[in-house]
Design a protein around this motif. Structure first.
Motif, mmCIF file in Angstrom:
data_model
loop_
_atom_site.group_PDB
_atom_site.id
_atom_site.type_symbol
_atom_site.label_atom_id
_atom_site.label_comp_id
_atom_site.label_asym_id
_atom_site.label_seq_id
_atom_site.Cartn_x
_atom_site.Cartn_y
_atom_site.Cartn_z
ATOM 1 N N ARG A 258 0.851 -1.201 0.000
ATOM 2 C CA ARG A 258 0.000 0.000 0.000
ATOM 3 C C ARG A 258 0.877 1.239 0.000
ATOM 4 N NH1 ARG A 258 -5.701 0.957 2.560
ATOM 5 N NH2 ARG A 258 -5.896 3.196 2.283
ATOM 6 N N GLN A 297 -3.888 -0.626 -8.142
ATOM 7 C CA GLN A 297 -5.276 -0.334 -7.740
ATOM 8 C C GLN A 297 -5.308 0.996 -7.034
ATOM 9 O OE1 GLN A 297 -7.157 -3.299 -5.272
ATOM 10 N NE2 GLN A 297 -8.882 -1.959 -4.798
ATOM 11 N N GLU A 298 -5.847 2.026 -7.713
ATOM 12 C CA GLU A 298 -5.928 3.348 -7.107
ATOM 13 C C GLU A 298 -6.988 3.358 -6.022
ATOM 14 O OE1 GLU A 298 -4.435 6.173 -10.779
ATOM 15 O OE2 GLU A 298 -6.587 5.942 -10.439
ATOM 16 N N LEU A 299 -6.700 4.085 -4.952
ATOM 17 C CA LEU A 299 -7.615 4.179 -3.823
ATOM 18 C C LEU A 299 -8.130 5.603 -3.711
ATOM 19 C CD1 LEU A 299 -5.483 2.183 -1.215
ATOM 20 C CD2 LEU A 299 -7.293 1.299 -2.703
ATOM 21 N N TYR A 300 -9.381 5.751 -3.268
ATOM 22 C CA TYR A 300 -9.997 7.059 -3.129
ATOM 23 C C TYR A 300 -10.660 7.160 -1.754
ATOM 24 C CZ TYR A 300 -9.769 6.178 -8.159
ATOM 25 O OH TYR A 300 -9.363 5.829 -9.403
#
Length: 301
Positions: A258, A297-300
């Protein structure tokens, strides 16, 4: 609380493997075994049966990556080119004789030839280096004989002032020094053939891919990224890059886990004879890594 995760590196020592004449099966087998037992594999490499190149990779893993465990596979037999133990011993600060003794004892239960393995184990700084045989089956069998007590050993190795190295979740990997990479490349055996070095350094940005590629301005800013890599595919892409016209130096570092905006996700160095060859190799390799090897995997919020 989750089980403590420690970092590991796997180095295959093989002339034929380094030249691409033989598929490396021991390295991937050890990586799979490590991951199954809770280790975070942060680096893999293939080097020839050459003392200088073995030691260069060991120093990189121990002194720059600070891998807690460094496994080598190959070069532990009686052949004149089997010099992995000697290369390892020269860098060790303390011997760990019990580990190879236990592995040889376990091997003797399988084959009498187990006594012929010259594997050794040493401590350098806060890293434990362990030699293993070159056969995938023998490498995993040897390591499986010591994997459980070895975990206790590295906990003791890291017990003073090293909590960050043994966190409950994997620590961020440190990006290698671009200056050091260039210094080492310019001291390499092919340096006189290289006319240009190019470096790609990818980082996590707050602007989402959907906004950049598709113009979707409804997507919120990126707050993080889950990043992983299929190292078998990455190793294949790197091997192909080394075969491209005019290319004499290829180095790749890939992050894992992460990540936060601004964190490095990869660094790639290409050294080639002329600019067109350097540009083509860099674009091809980075493109393959992004399309075939890594998962982002982009996180928002």
């Amino acid at each position: 609380m989750s089980e403590t995760v420690f970092t590991a590196a796997v180095i295959t020592v093989s002339d034929k493997g380094f030249r691409g004449e033989r598929e490396d099966r021991s390295g991937p087998a050890l990586c799979d075994f490590l991951r199954e037992h809770g280790w975070q594999v942060i680096h893999t490499a293939i080097v020839p049966d050459n003392t200088g190149m073995i030691q260069k990779e060991l120093l990189y893993c121990a002194d720059e990556l600070h891998a807690v465990l460094i496994l080598t596979s190959g070069g532990t037999g009686f052949a004149p080119t089997d010099i992995t133990p000697e290369a390892t011993l020269a860098l060790g600060e303390r011997l760990v004789p019990g580990i190879p003794e236990a592995m040889r004892a376990a091997s003797m239960q399988i084959t009498p030839r187990g006594c012929l393995s010259r594997e050794t184990a040493v401590i350098r700084g806060r890293s434990l280096i362990v030699n293993l045989p070159g056969s995938p089956k023998a490498a995993v069998e040897n390591f499986s004989a010591v994997v459980e007590p070895l975990r206790h050993g590295v906990e003791m190795l890291l017990s003073q002032g090293s909590a960050d190295c043994a966190a409950d979740t994997p620590a961020k990997k440190s990006r290698p020094s671009a200056d050091q990479w260039l210094k080492e490349a310019k001291a390499g055996e092919n340096a006189d053939r290289i006319g240009m070095y190019l470096i790609h350094n990818g980082t996590v940005r707050t602007t989402a891919r959907r906004l950049v590629r598709d113009g979707d301005d409804s997507v919120p800013p990126v707050t993080g990224m889950l990043f992983s890599c299929d190292m078998n595919k990455a190793d294949a892409a790197i091997a192909d890059a080394r075969k491209m016209p005019g290319v004499y130096e290829v180095r790749v570092w890939l992050n894992e886990g992460r990540l936060q905006p601004g964190d490095d996700i990869m660094m790639v160095l290409i050294g080639a004879d002329i600019r067109p060859h350097a540009v083509a190799a860099l674009e091809t390799l980075v493109g393959r890594l992004k399309k075939e090897c890594v998962t982002e995997q982009e996180l928002y919020d």
